[in-house]
Scaffold this motif. Structure first.
Motif, PDB file in Angstrom:
ATOM      1  N   ASN A 256       0.831  -1.199   0.000  1.00 39.56           N
ATOM      2  CA  ASN A 256       0.000   0.000   0.000  1.00 39.56           C
ATOM      3  C   ASN A 256       0.869   1.254   0.000  1.00 39.56           C
ATOM      4  OD1 ASN A 256      -2.715   1.142   0.199  1.00 39.56           O
ATOM      5  ND2 ASN A 256      -2.109   1.824   2.231  1.00 39.56           N
ATOM      6  N   GLY A 257       1.943   1.237   0.800  1.00 37.86           N
ATOM      7  CA  GLY A 257       2.851   2.370   0.874  1.00 37.86           C
ATOM      8  C   GLY A 257       3.598   2.594  -0.425  1.00 37.86           C
ATOM      9  N   ILE A 258       4.010   1.515  -1.068  1.00 38.66           N
ATOM     10  CA  ILE A 258       4.697   1.626  -2.367  1.00 38.66           C
ATOM     11  C   ILE A 258       3.758   2.217  -3.408  1.00 38.66           C
ATOM     12  CG2 ILE A 258       5.715   0.300  -4.269  1.00 38.66           C
ATOM     13  CD1 ILE A 258       6.602  -1.710  -1.975  1.00 38.66           C
ATOM     14  N   ALA A 259       2.510   1.723  -3.415  1.00 39.11           N
ATOM     15  CA  ALA A 259       1.526   2.202  -4.394  1.00 39.11           C
ATOM     16  C   ALA A 259       1.235   3.687  -4.214  1.00 39.11           C
ATOM     17  CB  ALA A 259       0.231   1.390  -4.271  1.00 39.11           C
ATOM     18  N   VAL A 260       1.015   4.123  -2.976  1.00 39.35           N
ATOM     19  CA  VAL A 260       0.697   5.533  -2.753  1.00 39.35           C
ATOM     20  C   VAL A 260       1.908   6.414  -3.059  1.00 39.35           C
ATOM     21  CG1 VAL A 260       1.281   5.693  -0.278  1.00 39.35           C
ATOM     22  CG2 VAL A 260      -0.525   7.120  -1.217  1.00 39.35           C
ATOM     23  N   ALA A 261       3.108   5.919  -2.780  1.00 42.62           N
ATOM     24  CA  ALA A 261       4.321   6.682  -3.086  1.00 42.62           C
ATOM     25  C   ALA A 261       4.474   6.874  -4.593  1.00 42.62           C
ATOM     26  CB  ALA A 261       5.553   5.975  -2.517  1.00 42.62           C
ATOM     27  N   PHE A 262       4.309   5.803  -5.360  1.00 40.07           N
ATOM     28  CA  PHE A 262       4.392   5.897  -6.821  1.00 40.07           C
ATOM     29  C   PHE A 262       3.317   6.835  -7.370  1.00 40.07           C
ATOM     30  CE2 PHE A 262       6.685   1.674  -8.065  1.00 40.07           C
ATOM     31  CZ  PHE A 262       7.828   2.146  -7.448  1.00 40.07           C
ATOM     32  N   SER A 263       2.128   6.771  -6.772  1.00 41.34           N
ATOM     33  CA  SER A 263       1.027   7.620  -7.221  1.00 41.34           C
ATOM     34  C   SER A 263       1.339   9.094  -6.996  1.00 41.34           C
ATOM     35  CB  SER A 263      -0.257   7.230  -6.475  1.00 41.34           C
ATOM     36  OG  SER A 263      -1.354   7.986  -6.918  1.00 41.34           O
TER      37      SER A 263
END
Length: 358
Positions: A256-263
């Motif tokens: 979840n943290g990786i996804a929000v960071a990339f976003s």
């Protein structure tokens, strides 16, 4: 030479502001209306994750040229610089951990040292290594007690200054443990090795990562609600396993943290490119370039000021106060960055780090 990607610094500014909001809330207090606490809680674990992913992107931008050209001399210089910066950040973080136990910089130094070992690895190797680190954490939880050393009521770590306690905190159950948080930097390093000037790739990354982030949030919420059947204690226990809270940092939180960071990073790249001369983008760009200075300043100055005024009230302020103070401090940081960058090329602490490590 390709043009500097100012969206990276804009994202770094947003990440540091998010960390200021989260940390001030934890230190000063968060009593108040649930709706506001929920809004402020959105930043928990996500701002810090984005900060670390951005560090990985920075390492890639620092080394891409040497790796692509197979320039071993340049690569050796880059490795030495990264190693020195890792030591510098570790020492800085440890130096004030007595007053700020939730420091991320000393962890940050270890993430960098590990990433340095994989500088020339292929993309698949980087992703596989990051996923392996993420999946290693729940395995470690079956072997060791995650709560060892912790007093979660006061968020204090009892045996931090013993060898076993320090290593346990650093690698397993601290605020940002090396396993699995190093995965954030590895994913960031992978992302930084892609063509960040390619709008098609950045847009695709934004939409895919946003979809993953929203899907994880929704599925986590639905499963907790359904499985708990209205029982608050059960819901709390389930949230630790299938929730997206940063402690413990289980796989669902990590992805979840990786996804929000990339976003966030992708959105900032696209917006900053389109509105490059906008006054807000320019100000955030300069703020992001002083992120290390502001991280240390928000502890030493931001927290120190309130603690000096009335130490007895620390932890008892309302969430309204914590948020208002965090936003006010962030605005002052932005103003300082704009003024400072008129006369200097780098921030105070960034200048010291470069002098000692270049």
């Amino acid at each position: 030479m390709k043009k500097r990607i100012i969206g990276i610094d804009v994202a770094r500014a947003l990440a540091i502001i998010g960390m200021i909001i989260v940390n001030f809330k934890v230190v000063f207090g968060q009593s108040g209306p649930n709706w506001l606490r929920s809004i402020v809680g959105i930043f928990d674990g996500k701002a810090a994750a984005t900060f670390v992913v951005l560090a990985g992107v920075g390492l890639a931008l620092m080394t891409n040229s040497a790796i692509l050209n197979n320039d071993q001399a340049k690569l050796k210089i880059a490795r030495n610089r990264i190693a020195k910066r890792a030591v510098f950040l570790f020492v800085v973080g440890i130096s004030y951990i007595a007053i700020w136990p939730a420091d991320i910089l000393h962890f940050y130094g270890i993430y960098m040292a590990i990433t340095m070992l994989l500088l020339t690895s292929k993309g698949k190797t980087l992703i596989a290594s990051a996923i392996a680190i993420i999946l290693a954490f729940p395995i470690l939880m079956t072997l060791w007690n995650y709560e060892t050393g912790w007093d979660f009521k006061t968020l204090t770590y009892q045996d931090f200054w013993t060898f076993n306690g320090f290593m346990r905190n650093l690698f397993f159950n601290g605020f940002h443990p090396v396993i699995p948080w190093t995965a954030f930097m590895l994913f960031g390093y992978w992302f930084g090795k892609q063509d960040l000037h390619n709008n098609k790739f950045i847009k695709k990354t934004f939409w895919v990562s946003t979809l993953i982030f929203l899907s994880i949030q929704a599925l986590s919420y639905v499963f907790i609600v359904v499985l708990s059947a209205g029982n608050q204690d059960t819901a709390k226990e389930l949230a630790e396993i299938i929730g997206t809270n940063p402690m413990p940092p289980l796989p669902l939180y990590m992805f979840n943290g990786i996804a929000v960071a990339f976003s966030i990073i992708s959105a900032c790249i696209l917006i900053a490119k389109r509105y490059e001369n906008n006054i807000i983008i320019t100000a955030l760009n300069k703020t992001g370039q002083l992120a290390l200075t502001f991280y240390v300043a928000h502890v030493i100055i931001g927290m120190g000021l309130i603690d000096t005024i009335d130490p007895s009230k620390m932890g008892q302020y309302s969430v309204q106060f914590s948020l208002a103070y965090a936003l006010s401090f962030s605005v002052l940081c932005i103003i300082f960055a704009v003024v400072w960058r008129k006369y200097k090329q780098s921030g105070p602490l960034e200048w010291i780090m470069r002098k000692l490590t270049n």
